[in-house]
Design a protein around this motif. Structure first.
Motif, PDB file in Angstrom:
ATOM      1  N   ARG A  80      16.084 -26.465  40.063  1.00 27.63           N
ATOM      2  CA  ARG A  80      16.338 -25.205  39.970  1.00 27.63           C
ATOM      3  C   ARG A  80      16.222 -24.293  41.316  1.00 27.63           C
ATOM      4  O   ARG A  80      17.071 -23.486  41.351  1.00 27.63           O
ATOM      5  CB  ARG A  80      15.109 -24.557  38.964  1.00 27.63           C
ATOM      6  N   VAL A  81      15.463 -24.685  42.075  1.00 22.54           N
ATOM      7  CA  VAL A  81      15.659 -24.203  43.519  1.00 22.54           C
ATOM      8  C   VAL A  81      16.929 -24.279  44.135  1.00 22.54           C
ATOM      9  O   VAL A  81      17.411 -23.511  44.570  1.00 22.54           O
ATOM     10  CB  VAL A  81      14.536 -24.853  44.605  1.00 22.54           C
ATOM     11  N   ALA A  82      17.685 -25.469  43.954  1.00 17.97           N
ATOM     12  CA  ALA A  82      19.100 -25.737  44.526  1.00 17.97           C
ATOM     13  C   ALA A  82      19.992 -24.875  43.829  1.00 17.97           C
ATOM     14  O   ALA A  82      20.904 -24.364  44.569  1.00 17.97           O
ATOM     15  CB  ALA A  82      19.369 -27.262  44.232  1.00 17.97           C
ATOM     16  N   ARG A  83      19.742 -24.199  42.777  1.00 17.10           N
ATOM     17  CA  ARG A  83      20.930 -23.434  42.012  1.00 17.10           C
ATOM     18  C   ARG A  83      20.372 -21.919  42.340  1.00 17.10           C
ATOM     19  O   ARG A  83      21.394 -21.197  42.268  1.00 17.10           O
ATOM     20  CB  ARG A  83      21.032 -23.868  40.595  1.00 17.10           C
ATOM     21  N   ALA A  84      19.124 -21.535  42.329  1.00 16.75           N
ATOM     22  CA  ALA A  84      18.826 -20.338  42.768  1.00 16.75           C
ATOM     23  C   ALA A  84      18.679 -19.796  44.150  1.00 16.75           C
ATOM     24  O   ALA A  84      17.792 -20.453  44.907  1.00 16.75           O
ATOM     25  CB  ALA A  84      17.431 -20.113  41.892  1.00 16.75           C
ATOM     26  N   PRO A  85      19.287 -18.572  44.543  1.00 15.15           N
ATOM     27  CA  PRO A  85      19.510 -18.270  45.925  1.00 15.15           C
ATOM     28  C   PRO A  85      18.023 -17.558  46.318  1.00 15.15           C
ATOM     29  O   PRO A  85      17.721 -17.400  47.578  1.00 15.15           O
ATOM     30  CB  PRO A  85      20.440 -17.312  45.869  1.00 15.15           C
ATOM     31  N   PHE A  86      17.214 -16.900  45.341  1.00 23.73           N
ATOM     32  CA  PHE A  86      15.700 -16.572  45.876  1.00 23.73           C
ATOM     33  C   PHE A  86      14.608 -17.267  44.620  1.00 23.73           C
ATOM     34  O   PHE A  86      14.875 -17.089  43.327  1.00 23.73           O
ATOM     35  CB  PHE A  86      15.951 -14.949  45.623  1.00 23.73           C
ATOM     36  N   VAL A  87      13.683 -17.728  45.497  1.00 25.69           N
ATOM     37  CA  VAL A  87      12.814 -18.284  44.603  1.00 25.69           C
ATOM     38  C   VAL A  87      11.324 -17.917  45.194  1.00 25.69           C
ATOM     39  O   VAL A  87      11.234 -17.739  46.529  1.00 25.69           O
ATOM     40  CB  VAL A  87      12.648 -19.714  44.374  1.00 25.69           C
ATOM     41  N   LEU A  88      10.320 -17.870  44.550  1.00 22.48           N
ATOM     42  CA  LEU A  88       8.992 -17.996  45.126  1.00 22.48           C
ATOM     43  C   LEU A  88       8.307 -19.277  44.787  1.00 22.48           C
ATOM     44  O   LEU A  88       8.472 -19.811  43.792  1.00 22.48           O
ATOM     45  CB  LEU A  88       8.129 -16.696  44.427  1.00 22.48           C
ATOM     46  N   THR A  89       7.836 -19.602  45.750  1.00 24.97           N
ATOM     47  CA  THR A  89       7.165 -21.098  45.590  1.00 24.97           C
ATOM     48  C   THR A  89       5.595 -20.877  45.746  1.00 24.97           C
ATOM     49  O   THR A  89       4.994 -20.178  46.305  1.00 24.97           O
ATOM     50  CB  THR A  89       7.295 -22.254  46.571  1.00 24.97           C
ATOM     51  N   THR A  90       4.677 -21.624  45.119  1.00 16.78           N
ATOM     52  CA  THR A  90       3.356 -21.678  45.098  1.00 16.78           C
ATOM     53  C   THR A  90       2.872 -23.202  44.950  1.00 16.78           C
ATOM     54  O   THR A  90       3.864 -24.088  45.106  1.00 16.78           O
ATOM     55  CB  THR A  90       2.755 -21.054  43.667  1.00 16.78           C
ATOM     56  N   ALA A  91       1.585 -23.288  45.482  1.00 13.80           N
ATOM     57  CA  ALA A  91       1.396 -24.768  45.216  1.00 13.80           C
ATOM     58  C   ALA A  91       1.488 -25.501  44.066  1.00 13.80           C
ATOM     59  O   ALA A  91       1.660 -26.715  43.856  1.00 13.80           O
ATOM     60  CB  ALA A  91      -0.223 -25.063  45.638  1.00 13.80           C
ATOM     61  N   LYS A  92       1.586 -24.794  43.062  1.00 14.06           N
ATOM     62  CA  LYS A  92       1.801 -25.542  41.628  1.00 14.06           C
ATOM     63  C   LYS A  92       3.362 -25.709  41.258  1.00 14.06           C
ATOM     64  O   LYS A  92       3.506 -26.596  40.621  1.00 14.06           O
ATOM     65  CB  LYS A  92       0.981 -24.736  40.402  1.00 14.06           C
ATOM     66  N   GLU A  93       4.023 -24.674  41.315  1.00 16.20           N
ATOM     67  CA  GLU A  93       5.426 -24.634  40.996  1.00 16.20           C
ATOM     68  C   GLU A  93       6.373 -23.737  41.352  1.00 16.20           C
ATOM     69  O   GLU A  93       5.891 -22.894  42.206  1.00 16.20           O
ATOM     70  CB  GLU A  93       5.391 -24.487  39.352  1.00 16.20           C
ATOM     71  N   VAL A  94       7.533 -23.701  41.074  1.00 17.65           N
ATOM     72  CA  VAL A  94       8.455 -22.828  41.687  1.00 17.65           C
ATOM     73  C   VAL A  94       8.684 -21.638  40.656  1.00 17.65           C
ATOM     74  O   VAL A  94       9.015 -21.918  39.392  1.00 17.65           O
ATOM     75  CB  VAL A  94       9.826 -23.455  41.954  1.00 17.65           C
ATOM     76  N   LEU A  95       8.807 -20.323  41.045  1.00 18.37           N
ATOM     77  CA  LEU A  95       9.077 -19.292  40.233  1.00 18.37           C
ATOM     78  C   LEU A  95      10.426 -18.681  40.573  1.00 18.37           C
ATOM     79  O   LEU A  95      10.594 -18.243  41.633  1.00 18.37           O
ATOM     80  CB  LEU A  95       7.927 -18.265  40.340  1.00 18.37           C
ATOM     81  N   ILE A  96      11.481 -18.901  39.738  1.00 20.02           N
ATOM     82  CA  ILE A  96      12.675 -18.127  39.777  1.00 20.02           C
ATOM     83  C   ILE A  96      12.676 -16.480  39.619  1.00 20.02           C
ATOM     84  O   ILE A  96      12.069 -16.102  38.612  1.00 20.02           O
ATOM     85  CB  ILE A  96      13.826 -18.646  39.085  1.00 20.02           C
ATOM     86  N   VAL A  97      12.975 -15.657  40.628  1.00 15.35           N
ATOM     87  CA  VAL A  97      12.885 -14.302  40.559  1.00 15.35           C
ATOM     88  C   VAL A  97      14.152 -13.540  40.611  1.00 15.35           C
ATOM     89  O   VAL A  97      14.995 -13.893  41.387  1.00 15.35           O
ATOM     90  CB  VAL A  97      12.106 -13.848  41.698  1.00 15.35           C
ATOM     91  N   ASP A  98      14.470 -13.141  39.483  1.00  9.43           N
ATOM     92  CA  ASP A  98      15.874 -12.406  39.217  1.00  9.43           C
ATOM     93  C   ASP A  98      15.734 -11.085  38.401  1.00  9.43           C
ATOM     94  O   ASP A  98      16.536 -10.203  38.450  1.00  9.43           O
ATOM     95  CB  ASP A  98      16.971 -13.312  38.499  1.00  9.43           C
ATOM     96  N   CYS A  99      14.291 -10.631  38.441  1.00 11.66           N
ATOM     97  CA  CYS A  99      14.129  -9.358  37.464  1.00 11.66           C
ATOM     98  C   CYS A  99      12.815  -8.865  37.853  1.00 11.66           C
ATOM     99  O   CYS A  99      11.557  -9.638  38.278  1.00 11.66           O
ATOM    100  CB  CYS A  99      14.049  -9.853  36.018  1.00 11.66           C
ATOM    101  N   ALA A 100      12.648  -7.742  37.840  1.00 15.12           N
ATOM    102  CA  ALA A 100      11.252  -7.052  38.058  1.00 15.12           C
ATOM    103  C   ALA A 100      11.006  -5.901  37.120  1.00 15.12           C
ATOM    104  O   ALA A 100      11.765  -5.408  36.627  1.00 15.12           O
ATOM    105  CB  ALA A 100      11.237  -6.182  39.497  1.00 15.12           C
ATOM    106  N   LEU A 101       9.923  -6.129  36.533  1.00 13.80           N
ATOM    107  CA  LEU A 101       9.265  -4.928  35.708  1.00 13.80           C
ATOM    108  C   LEU A 101       8.682  -3.944  36.404  1.00 13.80           C
ATOM    109  O   LEU A 101       7.901  -4.213  37.274  1.00 13.80           O
ATOM    110  CB  LEU A 101       8.318  -5.471  34.591  1.00 13.80           C
ATOM    111  N   VAL A 102       9.375  -2.634  36.584  1.00 11.41           N
ATOM    112  CA  VAL A 102       8.842  -1.462  37.494  1.00 11.41           C
ATOM    113  C   VAL A 102       8.521  -0.462  36.783  1.00 11.41           C
ATOM    114  O   VAL A 102       9.131   0.065  35.786  1.00 11.41           O
ATOM    115  CB  VAL A 102      10.098  -1.325  38.363  1.00 11.41           C
TER     116      VAL A 102
END
Length: 135
Positions: free
Chosen positions: A7-29
C-alpha cells in the motif's frame, strides 16, 4: 512483502506508526466560532467526548489522533485524517452523528466537511489540471 508495504508503494502520502501504515487521503474538518452564551460548559464536555470517541478510532489505526486549532479571531478547528472510505464510514455512525448534532447546538457557525488531503489532494489537483487543459 507485507500488505502494508504494498500500500505504501502505491500511495504518495502515508503516515506510519510502530504498528501499521495509515493511508491518508481525506480529512474530517470541523470549524466553529465561540460557544452560544450559556452553553460554554456543554461545549467543553463535547470537546472531551469528541477526543475520547475519535481517540479510540485513532488507537485502532482507523484515523489520526484528533488535532485542535484555535485562532486569535475566535475560530476553532478540529481535524482527523485517514482513508476516505474509513472516514466516511466513521462519520456515518450513530456516535459521530450525535457528536455532530451536539456541535450545532453548542457552538456558533458550526460546520463540518470531508476534505481532500495527502494523496486525495494530489489526485484532485491532477484532475483539476487535466480539466483546465481541456478549456
Amino acid at each position: 512483502r507485507s500488505a502494508g508495504r504494498e500500500r505504501v508503494a502505491r500511495a504518495p502520502f502515508v503516515l506510519t506508526t510502530a504498528k501499521e501504515v495509515l493511508i491518508v487521503d481525506c480529512a474530517l474538518v470541523i470549524t466553529w466560532k465561540v460557544p452560544f452564551p450559556g452553553r460554554e460548559q456543554h461545549a467543553l464536555q463535547l470537546a472531551a467526548e469528541a477526543d475520547a470517541y475519535w481517540g479510540k478510532f485513532a488507537a485502532e489505526g482507523k484515523c489520526t489522533t484528533p488535532e485542535w486549532y484555535f485562532c486569535p479571531n475566535g475560530t476553532g478547528m478540529w481535524m482527523v485524517k485517514g482513508e476516505r472510505r474509513v472516514i466516511e464510514d466513521l462519520v456515518d455512525s450513530d456516535g459521530s452523528r450525535r457528536l455532530l448534532e451536539k456541535g450545532m447546538l453548542f457552538l456558533q457557525d458550526w460546520q463540518w466537511t470531508l476534505a481532500e488531503t495527502g494523496s486525495g489532494a494530489q489526485r484532485f489537483m491532477s484532475e483539476y489540471a487535466g480539466e483546465l487543459a481541456n478549456i
